[in-house]
Design an enzyme around this catalytic site. Structure first.
Site, short mmCIF file in Angstrom:
data_model
loop_
_atom_site.label_atom_id
_atom_site.label_comp_id
_atom_site.label_asym_id
_atom_site.label_seq_id
_atom_site.Cartn_x
_atom_site.Cartn_y
_atom_site.Cartn_z
N TYR A 103 -2.25 17.25 -8.37
CA TYR A 103 -2.66 16.73 -7.41
C TYR A 103 -1.55 14.96 -7.45
CZ TYR A 103 -7.27 14.55 -7.93
OH TYR A 103 -8.24 14.17 -8.25
N CYS A 104 -1.29 14.57 -6.17
CA CYS A 104 -1.33 12.70 -5.95
C CYS A 104 -2.23 12.73 -5.16
CB CYS A 104 -0.11 11.67 -5.19
SG CYS A 104 1.26 13.10 -4.44
N PHE A 105 -2.35 12.10 -4.19
CA PHE A 105 -2.27 11.38 -2.80
C PHE A 105 -2.38 12.66 -1.10
CE2 PHE A 105 -3.70 9.09 1.43
CZ PHE A 105 -5.27 8.88 1.31
#
Length: 364
Positions: A99-101
């Site tokens: 995941y990222c933000f």
């Protein structure tokens, strides 16, 4: 997002956390330090400086220019090095999710590069933001609690280990509680504490380990604040009071707060350990000066200083004196007052054995 989709996503997140799924966090380091999840490892696609530079271009020239800069910054050898780090993590951690933000550009690019290298990794829709929102939502509908209270030194934290459904708030906050409870490793970020606590609550509910048993705490554990909804629920929950005699409490405090801390300091600082211990104890004593009053504070501080001198000569038992005085003049009166405020919620009082016998009936 409609209701059915929301339920599906919630169950997806729930299973990720229940199963302690390895998480690959590709946000920048500064984002990760503000808050992350217990099973997450940070291997950024853009480091802090690169993210800053891309952000500047984004504001000045828009998303296309920012994306182009990102690709230029992470190309060639740099891209290959980061790709190898991701691959190494994935190979060492089965079922890795990424995941990222917001689950957007950065995680999408990483997944593309990994796929080109022959690795298919699930990307979490909504990213960190969606998972964080899911965890915060756990504090709105809480399970039943049972609160273990008792005077300082009875060993409440240790006692919690007898209950499969307990959650060690002080362990999550990495602090023993009280002015003297600081640990060498420091405390986590507030968000990390909240995330970890929400996950522990989810796990207890999933295993039907109810009621959740918690130690009686103030609003703050060191600098970490218990979430408002959790503290409010604790303040209306049934209470059991663990009892132990004065001398046993002195011995436990000596062992847990002094000798254990000294051993940790000695590992780090060698012969300087006693100096660091002295700084910690005197700072903690000064922190409660107003509550002790000038005369009592001066008396306790003198006893602490004398005990440190004896400790340096190989006689750590000298700490018993000031510990005993501090219990008598400060902690015991304070906790006795607090217990009187909880009187209507106290459902049982007794020794360890008595409480465990009672609990086997109560939890049925």
């Amino acid at each position: 997002m409609n209701g059915q989709t929301s339920r599906i996503m919630s169950e997806y997140f729930r299973q990720l956390f229940i199963n302690d799924t390895p998480l690959l966090d590709v946000r920048a380091g500064t984002e990760y330090e503000k808050g992350a999840f217990p099973t997450a490892t940070n291997i950024p696609v853009l480091n802090n400086q690169e993210r800053h530079d891309v952000g500047v271009i984004y504001k000045k020239h828009g998303p296309a220019a920012a994306e182009a800069l990102g690709h230029r910054l992470v190309s060639g050898v740099v891209r290959q090095q980061r790709l190898q780090q991701w691959i190494r993590f994935i190979e060492e951690n089965q079922n890795t999710h990424l995941y990222c933000f917001r689950g957007g550009k950065r995680s999408g690019i990483v997944c593309e590069w990994l796929q080109e290298a022959g690795f298919i990794v699930p990307r979490i829709d909504g990213g960190y933001k969606a998972m964080r929102s899911f965890l915060l939502n756990q504090f709105t509908t809480l399970p039943s609690f049972l609160v273990v209270s008792g005077h300082t030194g009875v060993g409440k934290t240790e006692f919690l280990k007898n209950f499969t459904g307990s959650i060690d708030l002080e362990g999550l906050a990495n602090h023993r509680g009280s002015a003297f409870g600081k640990r060498l490793q420091g405390q986590p970020a507030q968000i990390d504490f909240e995330n970890a606590l929400a996950i522990e609550i989810i796990k207890r509910i999933s295993k039907e380990q109810l009621p959740v048993v918690l130690e009686d705490e103030g609003r703050l554990i060191g600098r970490i604040m218990i979430p408002n909804n959790v503290k409010a629920a604790m303040d209306t929950s049934p209470v059991v009071v663990l009892k132990e005699d004065h001398n046993s409490r002195v011995e436990r405090i000596l062992k847990d707060y002094i000798l254990s801390q000294y051993d940790d300091l000695e590992t780090l600082y060698g012969a300087e350990a006693i100096r660091y211990l002295g700084e910690e104890l005197l700072t903690a004593t000064d922190a409660i000066r107003k509550r002790l009053g000038g005369v009592t504070h001066k008396k306790v501080r003198k006893l602490v200083t004398q005990a440190l001198s004896q400790h340096e000569l190989g006689k750590p038992d000298a700490h018993r004196g000031w510990i005993s005085v501090l219990l008598e003049v400060y902690y015991d009166p304070m906790y006795s007052y607090q217990l009187r405020q909880k009187q209507e919620r106290i459902v049982f009082q007794g020794s360890r054995e008595a409480i465990l016998d009672w609990f086997s009936w109560y939890a049925q």
